[in-house]
Design an enzyme around this catalytic site. Sequence first.
Site, PDB file in Angstrom:
ATOM      1  N   HIS A  31       0.851  -1.199   0.000  1.00 15.94           N
ATOM      2  CA  HIS A  31       0.000   0.000   0.000  1.00 15.94           C
ATOM      3  C   HIS A  31       0.883   1.244   0.000  1.00 15.94           C
ATOM      4  O   HIS A  31       1.341   1.699   1.042  1.00 15.94           O
ATOM      5  CB  HIS A  31      -0.916  -0.040   1.236  1.00 15.94           C
ATOM      6  CG  HIS A  31      -2.015   0.969   1.221  1.00 15.94           C
ATOM      7  ND1 HIS A  31      -3.327   0.653   1.499  1.00 15.94           N
ATOM      8  CD2 HIS A  31      -2.021   2.297   0.939  1.00 15.94           C
ATOM      9  CE1 HIS A  31      -4.080   1.741   1.412  1.00 15.94           C
ATOM     10  NE2 HIS A  31      -3.294   2.758   1.084  1.00 15.94           N
ATOM     11  N   HIS A  33       1.062   4.925  -2.403  1.00 17.87           N
ATOM     12  CA  HIS A  33       0.473   5.694  -3.513  1.00 17.87           C
ATOM     13  C   HIS A  33       1.567   6.409  -4.296  1.00 17.87           C
ATOM     14  O   HIS A  33       2.376   7.144  -3.708  1.00 17.87           O
ATOM     15  CB  HIS A  33      -0.497   6.746  -2.983  1.00 17.87           C
ATOM     16  CG  HIS A  33      -1.745   6.176  -2.362  1.00 17.87           C
ATOM     17  ND1 HIS A  33      -2.961   6.179  -3.000  1.00 17.87           N
ATOM     18  CD2 HIS A  33      -1.962   5.571  -1.163  1.00 17.87           C
ATOM     19  CE1 HIS A  33      -3.878   5.619  -2.213  1.00 17.87           C
ATOM     20  NE2 HIS A  33      -3.296   5.248  -1.090  1.00 17.87           N
ATOM     21  N   ASP A  35       1.290   8.948  -6.269  1.00 21.24           N
ATOM     22  CA  ASP A  35       1.161  10.408  -6.200  1.00 21.24           C
ATOM     23  C   ASP A  35       1.310  10.931  -4.778  1.00 21.24           C
ATOM     24  O   ASP A  35       1.204  12.144  -4.568  1.00 21.24           O
ATOM     25  CB  ASP A  35      -0.172  10.865  -6.822  1.00 21.24           C
ATOM     26  CG  ASP A  35      -1.388  10.163  -6.244  1.00 21.24           C
ATOM     27  OD1 ASP A  35      -1.288   8.980  -5.858  1.00 21.24           O
ATOM     28  OD2 ASP A  35      -2.453  10.803  -6.163  1.00 21.24           O
ATOM     29  N   GLY A 190      -9.870   7.652  -1.744  1.00 25.54           N
ATOM     30  CA  GLY A 190     -10.494   8.967  -1.665  1.00 25.54           C
ATOM     31  C   GLY A 190     -11.295   9.082  -0.384  1.00 25.54           C
ATOM     32  O   GLY A 190     -11.293   8.175   0.455  1.00 25.54           O
ATOM     33  N   HIS A 217      -9.861   0.581   0.127  1.00 25.09           N
ATOM     34  CA  HIS A 217      -9.622   1.392   1.323  1.00 25.09           C
ATOM     35  C   HIS A 217     -10.904   1.356   2.162  1.00 25.09           C
ATOM     36  O   HIS A 217     -11.968   1.770   1.678  1.00 25.09           O
ATOM     37  CB  HIS A 217      -9.389   2.857   0.946  1.00 25.09           C
ATOM     38  CG  HIS A 217      -8.011   3.211   0.518  1.00 25.09           C
ATOM     39  ND1 HIS A 217      -7.505   2.908  -0.713  1.00 25.09           N
ATOM     40  CD2 HIS A 217      -7.032   3.901   1.158  1.00 25.09           C
ATOM     41  CE1 HIS A 217      -6.277   3.384  -0.815  1.00 25.09           C
ATOM     42  NE2 HIS A 217      -5.948   3.996   0.316  1.00 25.09           N
ATOM     43  N   GLU A 220     -11.002   3.339   7.678  1.00 20.80           N
ATOM     44  CA  GLU A 220      -9.997   4.368   7.965  1.00 20.80           C
ATOM     45  C   GLU A 220     -10.715   5.545   8.619  1.00 20.80           C
ATOM     46  O   GLU A 220     -10.492   5.840   9.787  1.00 20.80           O
ATOM     47  CB  GLU A 220      -9.299   4.768   6.651  1.00 20.80           C
ATOM     48  CG  GLU A 220      -8.219   5.829   6.809  1.00 20.80           C
ATOM     49  CD  GLU A 220      -7.621   6.253   5.467  1.00 20.80           C
ATOM     50  OE1 GLU A 220      -8.252   6.021   4.421  1.00 20.80           O
ATOM     51  OE2 GLU A 220      -6.518   6.843   5.479  1.00 20.80           O
ATOM     52  N   ASP A 309       1.676   3.993   2.944  1.00 18.84           N
ATOM     53  CA  ASP A 309       0.579   4.806   2.389  1.00 18.84           C
ATOM     54  C   ASP A 309       1.155   5.869   1.448  1.00 18.84           C
ATOM     55  O   ASP A 309       1.031   5.732   0.237  1.00 18.84           O
ATOM     56  CB  ASP A 309      -0.297   5.428   3.485  1.00 18.84           C
ATOM     57  CG  ASP A 309      -1.716   5.713   3.000  1.00 18.84           C
ATOM     58  OD1 ASP A 309      -2.095   5.192   1.934  1.00 18.84           O
ATOM     59  OD2 ASP A 309      -2.450   6.437   3.688  1.00 18.84           O
TER      60      ASP A 309
HETATM   61  O1  LIG Z   1      -5.058   6.741   2.943  1.00 22.45           O
HETATM   62  C1  LIG Z   1      -5.740   7.113   2.003  1.00 22.45           C
HETATM   63  N1  LIG Z   1      -7.092   6.994   2.056  1.00 22.45           N
HETATM   64  C2  LIG Z   1      -7.905   7.306   1.030  1.00 22.45           C
HETATM   65  N2  LIG Z   1      -7.434   7.825  -0.121  1.00 22.45           N
HETATM   66  C3  LIG Z   1      -6.103   8.020  -0.217  1.00 22.45           C
HETATM   67  C4  LIG Z   1      -5.220   7.699   0.806  1.00 22.45           C
HETATM   68  N3  LIG Z   1      -3.964   8.039   0.406  1.00 22.45           N
HETATM   69  C5  LIG Z   1      -4.076   8.546  -0.824  1.00 22.45           C
HETATM   70  N4  LIG Z   1      -5.371   8.541  -1.225  1.00 22.45           N
HETATM   71  C6  LIG Z   1      -5.947   9.008  -2.486  1.00 22.45           C
HETATM   72  O2  LIG Z   1      -5.628   8.070  -3.502  1.00 22.45           O
HETATM   73  C7  LIG Z   1      -5.377   8.779  -4.706  1.00 22.45           C
HETATM   74  C8  LIG Z   1      -4.684   7.902  -5.721  1.00 22.45           C
HETATM   75  O3  LIG Z   1      -3.405   7.512  -5.318  1.00 22.45           O
HETATM   76  C9  LIG Z   1      -4.638  10.002  -4.219  1.00 22.45           C
HETATM   77  O4  LIG Z   1      -4.670  11.055  -5.169  1.00 22.45           O
HETATM   78  C10 LIG Z   1      -5.378  10.346  -2.952  1.00 22.45           C
HETATM   79  O5  LIG Z   1      -6.482  11.197  -3.248  1.00 22.45           O
HETATM   80 ZN   LIG Z   2      -3.978   4.721   0.912  1.00 20.95          ZN
END
Ligand SMILES: O=c1[nH]cnc2c1ncn2[C@@H]1O[C@H](CO)[C@@H](O)[C@H]1O
Ligand SMILES: [Zn+2]
Length: 370
Positions: A31, A33, A35, A190, A217, A220, A309
């Site tokens: 996990h 991301h 970006d 998101g 996801h 959380e 994350d």
């Molecule tokens: O922990 C999280 N929880 C929910 N959404 C997330 C988390 N971290 C990042 N993103 C979302 O996932 C998109 C694609 O990578 C990111 O642009 C962010 O908006």
């Molecule tokens: Zn995430």
Amino acid sequence: MHLSDNSAAESAAAPGPVADWIRRAPKAVLHDHLDGGLRPSTIIELARDCGYGELPTEDPEALALWFRDAADSGSLERYLETFVHTCAVMQTREALFRVAAECAEDLAADGVVYAEVRYAPEQHQERGLGLDEVVDAVNEGFREGERRAGGRITVRALLTGMRHTRRSLEIAELTVAHRDRGVAGFDIAGGEIGNPPADHLPAFQYLKRHNCHFTIHAGEAVGAESVHEAVQVCGAERIGHGVRITDDIQVQDDGTAVLGHLAAYVRDNRIALEVCPTSNLQTGAAKHYATHPIDLLHRLGFRVTLNTDNRLVSGTTMSREFQHMADAFGYGPEVFERFTVAAVESAFLPLPERRRIIGEVIRPGYAALG
Ligand SMILES: O=c1[nH]cnc2c1ncn2[C@@H]1O[C@H](CO)[C@@H](O)[C@H]1O
Ligand SMILES: [Zn+2]
């Protein structure tokens, strides 16, 4: 000192030194991301190249701190607002290639041997890229990063649908179309509040019909009911975060725990929890490292995996997450070996590849720590 309403929580403070054995230990991340993990210097250079003028600062160190502090808000929604700056500079093939290559290099330099890195292709179309072009550019970047790292890391992409948009079926189709070319599965991410996973049921049903892996996801910002929906209504194989499954666990005065039916189902079916402690402290899903539910879940036999994350936004690395957990719970190499093997066992890879990574890389790597 930054302004935040998260004062009751331990902040994701400047990390201390990381033990040498932690740096050397082989790691796996499920996990992470794309970006949320850019190098600050790369953001600044890409912003100059593409004429993006909204960065809060052009000093790399200050920018790294800005992300961590802005995200340390106690709210997932505010945590996610910071991604506007990273997505803004990831809108061309060249930028996506570079960010993906550097991601693989940075993970490998931290001792990560297997990574599943996720991103939302729909967020990279502001300058006219098609979805297939986005996926191809990122995959080429990952292959380049693996080469630069001398083959010490294997990277797979997960394609994310955003839960507040209505493109998840399209992204599920994109996942299936690219699955034998570097894409291992699907995710939704998101803001969780008001966007339940079942809103995306057509995407999950499509993936199931095509025998394609996905994680969600859940648990959380919303409680155990969101984990229930993700697992039992949508059919998720793994859960992103999932820490609020503890709503369904009663710890008695004598320290014994009683699991509700959902918690028992998740544990007994070996559904992996992709746990990200520092991110949880920032978004308010947990208050302190020392009271983070990861330890309870680990002791109860859940399939726990440890993850970053967002390395930039959460100011972390796999080594730092290991160190925080070692400090909080006294974990030694045996526990991290268990988390790492659990991660690869739950990876969206063919079984022989999982076995190879565990048998040829992870077990010998931990044995060599002495
Ligand atoms: O922990 C999280 N929880 C929910 N959404 C997330 C988390 N971290 C990042 N993103 C979302 O996932 C998109 C694609 O990578 C990111 O642009 C962010 O908006
Ligand atoms: Zn995430």
